[in-house]
Design a protein around this motif. Structure first.
Motif, PDB file in Angstrom:
ATOM      1  N   GLU A  39       0.824  -1.217   0.000  1.00 14.46           N
ATOM      2  CA  GLU A  39       0.000   0.000   0.000  1.00 14.46           C
ATOM      3  C   GLU A  39       0.857   1.266   0.000  1.00 14.46           C
ATOM      4  OE1 GLU A  39      -3.880   0.635   2.350  1.00 14.46           O
ATOM      5  OE2 GLU A  39      -2.336   1.592   3.601  1.00 14.46           O
ATOM      6  N   GLU A  40       1.915   1.274   0.778  1.00 17.84           N
ATOM      7  CA  GLU A  40       2.729   2.487   0.890  1.00 17.84           C
ATOM      8  C   GLU A  40       3.356   2.865  -0.443  1.00 17.84           C
ATOM      9  OE1 GLU A  40       6.570   4.223   3.424  1.00 17.84           O
ATOM     10  OE2 GLU A  40       5.696   2.260   3.911  1.00 17.84           O
ATOM     11  N   MET A  41       3.931   1.886  -1.136  1.00 16.63           N
ATOM     12  CA  MET A  41       4.560   2.185  -2.422  1.00 16.63           C
ATOM     13  C   MET A  41       3.523   2.537  -3.480  1.00 16.63           C
ATOM     14  SD  MET A  41       7.198   2.744  -4.090  1.00 16.63           S
ATOM     15  CE  MET A  41       8.356   2.295  -2.787  1.00 16.63           C
ATOM     16  N   THR A  42       2.370   1.847  -3.457  1.00 19.11           N
ATOM     17  CA  THR A  42       1.316   2.168  -4.416  1.00 19.11           C
ATOM     18  C   THR A  42       0.806   3.584  -4.181  1.00 19.11           C
ATOM     19  OG1 THR A  42       0.653  -0.154  -4.470  1.00 19.11           O
ATOM     20  CG2 THR A  42      -0.897   1.444  -5.379  1.00 19.11           C
ATOM     21  N   ALA A  43       0.695   3.991  -2.899  1.00 15.08           N
ATOM     22  CA  ALA A  43       0.273   5.359  -2.586  1.00 15.08           C
ATOM     23  C   ALA A  43       1.275   6.364  -3.150  1.00 15.08           C
ATOM     24  CB  ALA A  43       0.137   5.532  -1.080  1.00 15.08           C
ATOM     25  N   HIS A  44       2.560   6.029  -3.087  1.00 16.72           N
ATOM     26  CA  HIS A  44       3.589   6.913  -3.659  1.00 16.72           C
ATOM     27  C   HIS A  44       3.401   7.052  -5.177  1.00 16.72           C
ATOM     28  CE1 HIS A  44       7.505   8.736  -4.409  1.00 16.72           C
ATOM     29  NE2 HIS A  44       7.719   7.793  -5.317  1.00 16.72           N
ATOM     30  N   VAL A  45       3.103   5.926  -5.845  1.00 17.67           N
ATOM     31  CA  VAL A  45       2.876   5.963  -7.293  1.00 17.67           C
ATOM     32  C   VAL A  45       1.626   6.777  -7.627  1.00 17.67           C
ATOM     33  CG1 VAL A  45       2.368   4.553  -9.322  1.00 17.67           C
ATOM     34  CG2 VAL A  45       4.080   3.789  -7.670  1.00 17.67           C
ATOM     35  N   VAL A  46       0.564   6.622  -6.826  1.00 17.65           N
ATOM     36  CA  VAL A  46      -0.664   7.396  -7.032  1.00 17.65           C
ATOM     37  C   VAL A  46      -0.366   8.886  -6.931  1.00 17.65           C
ATOM     38  CG1 VAL A  46      -2.899   7.986  -6.008  1.00 17.65           C
ATOM     39  CG2 VAL A  46      -2.261   5.593  -6.319  1.00 17.65           C
ATOM     40  N   HIS A  47       0.418   9.268  -5.924  1.00 15.62           N
ATOM     41  CA  HIS A  47       0.792  10.682  -5.767  1.00 15.62           C
ATOM     42  C   HIS A  47       1.555  11.180  -6.992  1.00 15.62           C
ATOM     43  CE1 HIS A  47       3.566  13.917  -4.503  1.00 15.62           C
ATOM     44  NE2 HIS A  47       2.521  14.343  -3.798  1.00 15.62           N
ATOM     45  N   SER A  48       2.499  10.378  -7.470  1.00 16.35           N
ATOM     46  CA  SER A  48       3.312  10.773  -8.629  1.00 16.35           C
ATOM     47  C   SER A  48       2.458  10.919  -9.887  1.00 16.35           C
ATOM     48  CB  SER A  48       4.425   9.739  -8.855  1.00 16.35           C
ATOM     49  OG  SER A  48       5.181  10.046 -10.002  1.00 16.35           O
ATOM     50  N   LEU A  49       1.566   9.945 -10.128  1.00 13.68           N
ATOM     51  CA  LEU A  49       0.703  10.002 -11.305  1.00 13.68           C
ATOM     52  C   LEU A  49      -0.270  11.183 -11.223  1.00 13.68           C
ATOM     53  CD1 LEU A  49      -0.115   6.212 -11.790  1.00 13.68           C
ATOM     54  CD2 LEU A  49       1.311   7.638 -13.258  1.00 13.68           C
ATOM     55  N   THR A  50      -0.730  11.492 -10.014  1.00 12.15           N
ATOM     56  CA  THR A  50      -1.625  12.638  -9.858  1.00 12.15           C
ATOM     57  C   THR A  50      -0.925  13.923 -10.255  1.00 12.15           C
ATOM     58  OG1 THR A  50      -2.791  11.537  -8.044  1.00 12.15           O
ATOM     59  CG2 THR A  50      -3.057  13.907  -8.221  1.00 12.15           C
ATOM     60  N   ARG A  51       0.318  14.071  -9.853  1.00 10.40           N
ATOM     61  CA  ARG A  51       1.091  15.246 -10.242  1.00 10.40           C
ATOM     62  C   ARG A  51       1.267  15.312 -11.756  1.00 10.40           C
ATOM     63  NH1 ARG A  51       1.110  19.247  -6.557  1.00 10.40           N
ATOM     64  NH2 ARG A  51       1.718  18.518  -4.477  1.00 10.40           N
ATOM     65  N   GLU A  52       1.472  14.160 -12.377  1.00 17.58           N
ATOM     66  CA  GLU A  52       1.617  14.136 -13.835  1.00 17.58           C
ATOM     67  C   GLU A  52       0.336  14.602 -14.520  1.00 17.58           C
ATOM     68  OE1 GLU A  52       3.083  10.544 -15.558  1.00 17.58           O
ATOM     69  OE2 GLU A  52       4.505  10.167 -13.925  1.00 17.58           O
ATOM     70  N   VAL A  53      -0.812  14.142 -14.020  1.00 11.64           N
ATOM     71  CA  VAL A  53      -2.083  14.558 -14.613  1.00 11.64           C
ATOM     72  C   VAL A  53      -2.276  16.063 -14.463  1.00 11.64           C
ATOM     73  CG1 VAL A  53      -4.594  14.341 -14.484  1.00 11.64           C
ATOM     74  CG2 VAL A  53      -3.157  12.314 -14.245  1.00 11.64           C
ATOM     75  N   MET A  54      -1.967  16.603 -13.298  1.00 11.34           N
ATOM     76  CA  MET A  54      -2.128  18.031 -13.079  1.00 11.34           C
ATOM     77  C   MET A  54      -1.181  18.841 -13.969  1.00 11.34           C
ATOM     78  SD  MET A  54      -2.634  18.028  -8.918  1.00 11.34           S
ATOM     79  CE  MET A  54      -3.082  19.769  -8.815  1.00 11.34           C
ATOM     80  N   ALA A  55       0.029  18.336 -14.170  1.00 13.24           N
ATOM     81  CA  ALA A  55       0.970  19.018 -15.063  1.00 13.24           C
ATOM     82  C   ALA A  55       0.472  18.992 -16.509  1.00 13.24           C
ATOM     83  CB  ALA A  55       2.350  18.368 -14.968  1.00 13.24           C
TER      84      ALA A  55
END
Length: 347
Positions: free
Chosen positions: A178-194
């Motif tokens: 869960e912790e690593m997947t949450a990190h990936v979710v955060h990263s992908l969210t930033r990509e979408v916003m960019a």
């Protein structure tokens, strides 16, 4: 006057050119690099072979057919719109792929929240930059989460916070990774916003150039066509409707009119074309769908086709074909769309 035909087989690094005369005799066959100096030399050599040269990507078609539309160099404004609209489409495709990956990862650790969020909106994306797991949302609580969202100028912060907390209360299990997947979710969210920011910047560039075109007001006067579809229209057609002798030409080019598939004694067999400009078809098809909701004339036409037994897709395509006629005539006449056409008085 000596007429010649030059056919080009275009490639990324090299091209091949074949030149024939009116008897079919081969006058030149050359493999040439995709280099300015080599291409200029080829042009000079070909023009020295005859008085009137016709260039074509398909040599036989260019020589035999007389109904082909000549290619015309676009002006700088249209060329810029071609680049920008193509770039925007790439950005939009990238955003769709990234959102799909984001949904996939979020479903792995927090399916309840994934069902509640519309990731096409800014608010849910802001939420995921700070909170990705049920435990983190439960610890924060509804009131503090709503305040956190409001501080970041999220609309309907209270409603979004309530949905997130309700989803978190429905899941108390921590899944492996869960912790690593949450990190990936955060990263992908930033990509979408960019990507959203890049698309917004591109939209501004598109609008600025589209508004400068002489037919911008005429094109957007059509119900269902805004700046983005109007820019796509200019990019697909070159902005010059004089290149089309009749509305049948752009209709065929856009793939919104049937083509014959006759064989032997069988005639009148029509089918949808397989080769057409998908960019231009999207303009007419999408604008037709929009106009059904916002234009009474379009709605009545659609309803009439449905009453005749047409399926939804057939009725929309018929409306798109009708809109080609209108959008072909408006720039020619230099007037904006009017549901009541002008009356032509007899001489």
């Amino acid at each position: 006057m000596t007429a010649i035909w030059a056919g080009i087989d275009a490639g990324k690094t090299h091209h091949h050119c074949v030149v024939i005369d009116d008897t079919g005799k081969r006058l030149l066959s050359r493999h040439v690099a995709n280099d300015e100096n080599d291409l200029l030399k080829l042009l000079g050599d070909v023009l020295d072979l005859g008085d009137e040269a016709t260039w074509g990507i398909d040599l036989d078609q260019a020589r035999i057919r007389r109904d082909l539309t000549p290619l015309r160099p676009g002006d700088e404004l249209v060329s810029e719109l071609k680049v920008l609209t193509r770039h925007r489409r790439d950005l939009s495709d990238d955003r769709t792929r990234t959102i799909n990956r984001l949904r996939g990862h979020l479903t792995e650790i927090f399916p309840g929240l994934e069902r509640e969020l519309d990731l096409g909106n800014t608010g849910p994306l802001v939420l995921l930059t700070g909170y990705q797991t049920p435990a983190a949302i439960r610890r924060t609580g509804r009131r503090r989460l709503a305040t956190w969202l409001r501080n970041r100028k999220v609309r309907s912060a209270d409603e979004l916070a309530a949905k997130a907390v309700q989803a978190a209360e429905g899941q108390h299990t921590t899944v492996p990774g869960e912790e690593m997947t949450a990190h990936v979710v955060h990263s992908l969210t930033r990509e979408v916003m960019a990507l959203n920011e890049k698309i917004a910047e591109t939209d501004q560039l598109i609008e600025g150039r589209f508004r400068r075109h002489r037919n911008a007001e005429v094109i957007t006067s059509m119900p269902g066509i805004g700046v983005l579809l109007g820019a796509e229209f200019l990019a697909a057609t070159g902005g010059d409707m004089d290149a089309f002798a009749s509305p049948d030409r752009p209709a065929a080019f856009a793939g919104v009119s049937p083509v014959p598939r006759d064989s032997g004694k069988v005639s009148g067999n029509l089918h949808r074309p397989t080769r057409y400009s998908r960019r231009l078809q999207r303009v007419f098809h999408t604008s037709a769908l929009i106009s059904i909701r916002c234009c009474d004339e379009s709605r009545r036409f659609y309803d009439r086709k449905r009453a005749e037994g047409k399926r939804h897709s057939q009725a929309v395509m018929a409306l798109a074909r009708r809109r080609v006629n209108v959008l072909w005539a408006l720039p020619r006449d230099g007037r904006c769309y009017d549901p009541t056409p002008p009356v032509t008085l007899a001489a």
